[in-house]
Design a protein around this motif. Structure first.
Motif, PDB file in Angstrom:
ATOM      1  N   PRO A   1      53.735   8.177  72.302  1.00 56.76           N
ATOM      2  CA  PRO A   1      55.041   7.658  71.865  1.00 56.76           C
ATOM      3  C   PRO A   1      55.887   7.120  73.018  1.00 56.76           C
ATOM      4  O   PRO A   1      56.617   6.142  72.848  1.00 56.76           O
ATOM      5  CB  PRO A   1      55.702   8.861  71.177  1.00 56.76           C
ATOM      6  CG  PRO A   1      54.902  10.048  71.554  1.00 56.76           C
ATOM      7  CD  PRO A   1      53.531   9.573  71.874  1.00 56.76           C
ATOM      8  N   LEU A   2      55.783   7.730  74.199  1.00 55.53           N
ATOM      9  CA  LEU A   2      56.561   7.224  75.330  1.00 55.53           C
ATOM     10  C   LEU A   2      56.036   5.864  75.776  1.00 55.53           C
ATOM     11  O   LEU A   2      56.820   4.982  76.141  1.00 55.53           O
ATOM     12  CB  LEU A   2      56.501   8.225  76.489  1.00 55.53           C
ATOM     13  CG  LEU A   2      57.420   7.930  77.682  1.00 55.53           C
ATOM     14  CD1 LEU A   2      58.886   7.878  77.255  1.00 55.53           C
ATOM     15  CD2 LEU A   2      57.230   8.982  78.771  1.00 55.53           C
ATOM     16  N   LEU A   3      54.739   5.669  75.738  1.00 56.61           N
ATOM     17  CA  LEU A   3      54.153   4.364  76.059  1.00 56.61           C
ATOM     18  C   LEU A   3      54.569   3.318  75.031  1.00 56.61           C
ATOM     19  O   LEU A   3      55.018   2.220  75.379  1.00 56.61           O
ATOM     20  CB  LEU A   3      52.632   4.485  76.086  1.00 56.61           C
ATOM     21  CG  LEU A   3      51.845   3.176  76.212  1.00 56.61           C
ATOM     22  CD1 LEU A   3      51.948   2.619  77.626  1.00 56.61           C
ATOM     23  CD2 LEU A   3      50.380   3.389  75.837  1.00 56.61           C
ATOM     24  N   SER A   4      54.427   3.661  73.763  1.00 55.48           N
ATOM     25  CA  SER A   4      54.709   2.719  72.688  1.00 55.48           C
ATOM     26  C   SER A   4      56.156   2.242  72.719  1.00 55.48           C
ATOM     27  O   SER A   4      56.427   1.036  72.624  1.00 55.48           O
ATOM     28  CB  SER A   4      54.402   3.380  71.339  1.00 55.48           C
ATOM     29  OG  SER A   4      54.633   2.507  70.266  1.00 55.48           O
ATOM     30  N   ALA A   5      57.091   3.165  72.870  1.00 54.79           N
ATOM     31  CA  ALA A   5      58.506   2.794  72.876  1.00 54.79           C
ATOM     32  C   ALA A   5      58.962   2.282  74.230  1.00 54.79           C
ATOM     33  O   ALA A   5      59.763   1.345  74.311  1.00 54.79           O
ATOM     34  CB  ALA A   5      59.352   4.001  72.465  1.00 54.79           C
ATOM     35  N   GLY A   6      58.456   2.883  75.301  1.00 54.83           N
ATOM     36  CA  GLY A   6      58.967   2.570  76.632  1.00 54.83           C
ATOM     37  C   GLY A   6      58.815   1.118  77.020  1.00 54.83           C
ATOM     38  O   GLY A   6      59.668   0.575  77.740  1.00 54.83           O
ATOM     39  N   CYS A   7      57.762   0.473  76.553  1.00 57.56           N
ATOM     40  CA  CYS A   7      57.537  -0.935  76.900  1.00 57.56           C
ATOM     41  C   CYS A   7      58.580  -1.866  76.286  1.00 57.56           C
ATOM     42  O   CYS A   7      58.742  -3.003  76.743  1.00 57.56           O
ATOM     43  CB  CYS A   7      56.148  -1.369  76.425  1.00 57.56           C
ATOM     44  SG  CYS A   7      54.794  -0.635  77.354  1.00 57.56           S
ATOM     45  N   GLU A   8      59.273  -1.405  75.263  1.00 57.88           N
ATOM     46  CA  GLU A   8      60.146  -2.291  74.496  1.00 57.88           C
ATOM     47  C   GLU A   8      61.551  -2.438  75.061  1.00 57.88           C
ATOM     48  O   GLU A   8      62.350  -3.207  74.523  1.00 57.88           O
ATOM     49  CB  GLU A   8      60.242  -1.767  73.052  1.00 57.88           C
ATOM     50  CG  GLU A   8      58.922  -1.767  72.312  1.00 57.88           C
ATOM     51  CD  GLU A   8      58.260  -3.134  72.336  1.00 57.88           C
ATOM     52  OE1 GLU A   8      58.879  -4.102  71.852  1.00 57.88           O
ATOM     53  OE2 GLU A   8      57.151  -3.239  72.879  1.00 57.88           O
ATOM     54  N   PHE A   9      61.881  -1.726  76.132  1.00 52.72           N
ATOM     55  CA  PHE A   9      63.240  -1.757  76.654  1.00 52.72           C
ATOM     56  C   PHE A   9      63.350  -2.737  77.825  1.00 52.72           C
ATOM     57  O   PHE A   9      62.537  -2.718  78.755  1.00 52.72           O
ATOM     58  CB  PHE A   9      63.681  -0.359  77.091  1.00 52.72           C
ATOM     59  CG  PHE A   9      63.790   0.602  75.940  1.00 52.72           C
ATOM     60  CD1 PHE A   9      64.874   0.549  75.086  1.00 52.72           C
ATOM     61  CD2 PHE A   9      62.788   1.538  75.694  1.00 52.72           C
ATOM     62  CE1 PHE A   9      64.977   1.423  74.012  1.00 52.72           C
ATOM     63  CE2 PHE A   9      62.875   2.413  74.634  1.00 52.72           C
ATOM     64  CZ  PHE A   9      63.980   2.351  73.783  1.00 52.72           C
ATOM     65  N   ASP A  10      64.380  -3.581  77.760  1.00 51.59           N
ATOM     66  CA  ASP A  10      64.630  -4.557  78.822  1.00 51.59           C
ATOM     67  C   ASP A  10      65.761  -4.131  79.748  1.00 51.59           C
ATOM     68  O   ASP A  10      65.838  -4.584  80.884  1.00 51.59           O
ATOM     69  CB  ASP A  10      64.976  -5.920  78.213  1.00 51.59           C
ATOM     70  CG  ASP A  10      63.795  -6.520  77.452  1.00 51.59           C
ATOM     71  OD1 ASP A  10      62.648  -6.334  77.905  1.00 51.59           O
ATOM     72  OD2 ASP A  10      64.022  -7.166  76.424  1.00 51.59           O
TER      73      ASP A  10
END
Length: 389
Positions: free
Chosen positions: A314-323
């Protein structure tokens, strides 16, 4: 006497490490009688060389993160385990062969860091089918202790197999296994046991779409809608609040938050890979909202909680989406805490992928035909199959 002392010292060093450190990252509960790696597999290994060598290799690969010189010793134990398994596969109990195979999958992941252990996990599937048939045969009832051991092995395999599918490009054409044991909190899947087959089904669907050049057929979209609705409808078991633990680092609130983080992160993955899929009315209505929901759930879990040992996907999946710089710093801090807690190379390699995604987004690089499904796209380009668990 010197040889006996040397053997005892070796056993104490390796299994002391396994008991004190490695067991603690293989289960959400690590009370004295709760962790099945300690209570079930270690005693079993004393009677079977393949499993004994496999657990020794696991322990040493884990310790090698801080003491690199141990890696060669770990590799030798892994080779011995493989040899013992090959020689005895037709005569040893099927559950011992299964335990050894699962252990070897972990050894491969911890050794190479950019592999998912999928080959060992597929080999384990054959053994699981044999054992399922055995337990379902009313003419030959099995002891309850055998069933408990099989549940633990099956659930461990299910966890590893499902997460390996997310980064493995090779198709698995076998029919899915139809066993879900959700009567108690699982060491790795927590209260999300019924959710994991849905995660695996999403991974299978996305691989199918990618194999078709990223074009989703009407049948694919119908399947995606079914999976979306099933994932959104999933809820933690009602009896979860009755769970207790000997481990002060486990609590049910963190267990629920972790499961819900998986729920929303696989929805995020599904919507990113299939951007034409509509959002369910009762779920967040954009990928940005889903990513924020996942991060909020993860941040609600204190770092002292043992449930953080399964937060990688979940940290990988969500973490990539933040700019934004602030959000990325939150993700980075959480990631470094995971690295410190787990001491595993695949955690560090997964963060390499996150940082590459951030770099590409900053410079407007090619993110692939699935839009911001970028972590999986980067792994595909790099030919990495990092186990995100």
């Amino acid at each position: 006497m010197t040889i006996i002392n040397t053997l005892f010292d070796t056993y104490t060093r390796i299994f002391g490490q396994f008991d004190a450190r490695t067991c603690g990252i293989m289960s959400m509960k690590d009370g004295p009688s709760e962790n099945p790696w300690r209570t079930t597999l270690v005693p079993l290994s004393f009677h079977h060389q393949s499993l004994y060598e496999g657990i020794s290799a696991m322990s040493l690969f884990h310790a090698a993160r801080e003491q690199p010189a141990l890696k060669m010793e770990a590799m030798e134990h892994m080779r011995r385990s493989i040899r013992a398994l090959m020689v005895g596969i037709n005569t040893m109990p099927a559950d011992v062969a299964l335990a050894t195979t699962v252990t070897l999958a972990m050894c491969e992941v911890w050794d190479r860091e950019i592999t998912s252990g999928i080959a060992h996990l597929r080999g384990a599937k054959v053994l699981i089918r044999q054992l399922l048939a055995s337990f379902r045969n009313p003419a030959r009832p099995r002891p309850e202790s055998d069933l408990r051991r099989f549940k633990m092995l099956f659930n461990t395999w299910q966890y590893l197999n499902v997460l390996s599918k997310l980064t493995c490009e090779t198709d698995d054409d076998d029919d899915p296994l139809d066993a879900v044991f959700d009567d108690e909190v699982d060491p790795l899947m927590g209260c999300a046991q019924a959710l994991f087959p849905l995660i695996g089904a999403v991974a299978d669907l996305i691989r199918k779409v990618r194999a078709a050049g990223g074009r989703a057929s009407s049948e694919d979209l119908a399947r995606a809608e079914f999976l979306r609705d099933a994932i959104v409808a999933w809820e933690p078991p009602l009896n979860l609040r009755l769970e207790t633990s000997e481990d002060p680092q486990y609590d049910t609130d963190s267990c629920v938050a972790t499961a819900e983080a998986y729920q929303h992160s696989i929805l995020l993955y599904l919507h990113i890979c299939l951007p034409t899929l509509l959002f369910a009315p009762t779920s967040p209505q954009s990928t940005a909202e889903l990513a924020q929901r996942v991060l909020d759930l993860l941040m609600s879990v204190p770092l002292s909680s043992r449930t953080v040992v399964v937060h990688l996907f979940p940290l990988l999946s969500a973490g990539c989406e933040f700019d934004g710089a602030v959000e990325r710093e939150v993700v980075r801090d959480r990631w470094h805490a995971l690295e410190k807690r787990l001491q595993l190379g695949n955690v560090s390699r997964a963060f390499d992928v996150v940082e590459e995604v951030w770099r590409r987004r900053r410079f407007g690089g090619n993110l692939g035909p699935q839009g911001y499904s970028s972590w999986s796209w980067v792994m595909k380009e790099w030919r990495w199959q990092v186990l995100v668990g």
